[in-house]
Enzyme design. Structure first.
Site, PDB file in Angstrom:
ATOM      1  N   TRP A 130       0.862  -1.188   0.000  1.00 22.01           N
ATOM      2  CA  TRP A 130       0.000   0.000   0.000  1.00 22.01           C
ATOM      3  C   TRP A 130       0.896   1.235   0.000  1.00 22.01           C
ATOM      4  CZ3 TRP A 130      -1.898   2.880   4.766  1.00 22.01           C
ATOM      5  CH2 TRP A 130      -2.777   3.909   4.395  1.00 22.01           C
ATOM      6  N   ASP A 211      -2.038  -5.854   8.751  1.00 24.02           N
ATOM      7  CA  ASP A 211      -2.906  -4.818   8.190  1.00 24.02           C
ATOM      8  C   ASP A 211      -4.115  -5.502   7.562  1.00 24.02           C
ATOM      9  OD1 ASP A 211      -4.085  -2.637   7.078  1.00 24.02           O
ATOM     10  OD2 ASP A 211      -2.443  -2.122   5.727  1.00 24.02           O
ATOM     11  N   LYS A 246     -13.819   0.126   4.409  1.00 28.05           N
ATOM     12  CA  LYS A 246     -14.364  -0.544   3.227  1.00 28.05           C
ATOM     13  C   LYS A 246     -15.556  -1.413   3.592  1.00 28.05           C
ATOM     14  CE  LYS A 246     -10.398   0.908   1.444  1.00 28.05           C
ATOM     15  NZ  LYS A 246      -9.469   1.507   2.210  1.00 28.05           N
TER      16      LYS A 246
HETATM   17  C1  LMR Z   1      -6.279   2.761  -1.168  1.00 28.45           C
HETATM   18  O1  LMR Z   1      -5.314   1.996  -1.060  1.00 28.45           O
HETATM   19  O2  LMR Z   1      -6.628   3.228  -2.256  1.00 28.45           O
HETATM   20  C2  LMR Z   1      -7.063   3.133   0.053  1.00 28.45           C
HETATM   21  O3  LMR Z   1      -6.581   2.456   1.156  1.00 28.45           O
HETATM   22  C3  LMR Z   1      -7.177   4.579   0.249  1.00 28.45           C
HETATM   23  C4  LMR Z   1      -5.917   5.237   0.706  1.00 28.45           C
HETATM   24  O4  LMR Z   1      -5.977   5.957   1.695  1.00 28.45           O
HETATM   25  O5  LMR Z   1      -4.871   5.067   0.096  1.00 28.45           O
END
Ligand code: LMR
Length: 411
Positions: A130, A211, A246
């Site tokens: 992420w 996570d 989500k």
């Molecule tokens: C994403 O990965 O798009 C979401 O978790 C939103 C974010 O805050 O990045």
């Protein structure tokens, strides 16, 4: 002259920037696959019916807006703990739960706690990951170590993962894990790999930082917890960063939790007090509304059943999009069947940056800079166009490469 004069201008967060750009694009036929926000089959991000009902209940029944505790809304904390770590399903000690400002707030609280209490220990992060993981951990002051979680041509790099666990990480280091719905690849470890990861994490004496932001969107709410439970039943402690953004559609309410559990016999009260002290010094206490909604849904059987249906429907939509993609032979450089085997909201298309920009600028097809796409935003109105645009752009780029190399264009 003040220190402000020398402040460098920072670039915007790349994911949020491309999502904003997509939001401002008014071209008909735009396809926005950027930020991880669920969209239903009509392309909307609806408010859950169960959430609306819980909000009505709160409006009618809330009697005060006075402060809540630093730990968060009590009903939320007990309900989310019972839901995620039910005593009849997982044999672990539940050591602490703190409501946090979304899943990111949970990562940040956990990171700060670990930086304070495990000085010098690194956090190991598999890439790609992420886009905010590294920044959050860096801001907590934890040394970062990365390893390649994906193979260059796509697929999981289990060898690199095991090498980190067996040879590279030091006892007491932290390992960031996503048990289901991996962001950004959707390519989760399989059961056998996960079992080996858990075993090795225990053997190496590592601290898992878990996570979980897409619970319920992989297979089912129950099945998606199995890997977490397998981990909690073996490790000394694991810190679980849980997001309700989500699976409750509560993005802007910022509802999350940090749950700590495992086999440790440490005093829960001491741990809880440490986490509460960090929260108190950072933001004093979390907001009440969203957590009140989640707490009410989880503790009201009819609403809970309705919410579970709503989550099932989200999962079914994501699954159907993957299956439809799999009816195509290829999606650009990807084998569409590999996408179908993934789980959760995302998959990654390993497209060169030039193609990603061309699709964005020429055709209004937006994805993250690393080729991550939000599958929920595909539906029967845009999926065929999406596949055609990707395949055309990919084939043209292949043909140009072939010409440049002096090969026949069709080769
Ligand atoms: C994403 O990965 O798009 C979401 O978790 C939103 C974010 O805050 O990045």
């Amino acid at each position: 002259m003040s220190f402000l004069d020398d402040l460098p201008l920072l670039p915007p967060d790349p994911l949020l920037a491309v999502a904003r750009q997509a939001g401002q694009d008014n071209r008909a036929g735009k396809i926005d696959l950027t930020i991880g926000v669920y969209k239903d089959r009509s392309g909307q991000t609806p408010i859950f019916r169960s959430v609306k009902a819980a909000e009505s209940y709160l409006v009618q029944n809330e009697r005060t807006k006075s402060y809540i505790s630093t730990d968060g809304v009590a009903t939320f904390c007990s309900a989310i703990t019972a839901f995620v770590l039910p005593t009849h399903q997982v044999a672990c000690n539940r050591l602490a739960t703190v409501q946090t400002i979304g899943g990111t707030g949970a990562l940040s609280l956990a990171g700060r706690f670990l930086a304070e209490n495990c000085p010098g220990q690194a956090v190991w992060i598999g890439t790609p990951t992420w886009s905010n993981h590294v920044a959050v951990m860096q801001q907590c002051g934890l040394p970062i170590q990365t390893y390649p979680r994906s193979l260059p041509g796509g697929g999981r790099n289990f060898t690199a993962m095991m090498d980190v666990l067996a040879n590279k990480a030091r006892r007491g280091d932290i390992i960031l894990l996503q048990p289901v719905c991996h962001n950004p690849t959707g390519d989760d470890w399989n059961d056998a790999e996960w079992a080996e990861i858990v075993e090795q994490v225990v053997r190496a004496g590592l601290v898992p930082l878990v996570d979980m932001a897409y619970h319920g969107l992989g297979q089912t709410l129950d099945a998606d917890l199995l890997r977490l439970h397998a981990l909690m039943e073996k490790v000394e402690i694991a810190l679980l960063c849980y997001s309700c953004s989500k699976n409750f559609g509560l993005y802007r309410e910022r509802v999350g939790a940090l749950l700590v559990g495992g086999q440790s016999r440490a005093r829960p009260a001491a741990l809880q007090s440490q986490l509460a002290a960090i929260a108190r010094a950072s933001y004093s206490m979390p907001p009440a509304h969203g957590a009140g909604v989640v707490g009410h849904i989880l503790t009201t059987p009819a609403l809970r059943a309705q919410w579970e249906d709503e989550v099932r429907d989200m999962q079914a939509h994501l699954h159907a999009v993957r299956q439809t993609l799999a009816t195509h032979e290829r999606i650009g450089p990807c084998n569409a069947r590999a996408i179908a085997r993934g789980q959760g909201m995302f998959c990654m298309l390993p497209l060169p940056p030039a193609i990603i920009m061309l699709l964005r600028n020429e055709h209004g097809l937006y994805m993250a800079d690393n080729g991550r796409i939000n599958l929920a935003a595909l539906n029967e109105n845009n999926l065929q166009r999406f596949v055609s645009l990707i395949n055309q752009a990919w084939e043209s780029a292949q043909a140009r490469t072939a010409v440049a190399a002096g090969l026949p264009a069709s080769s």
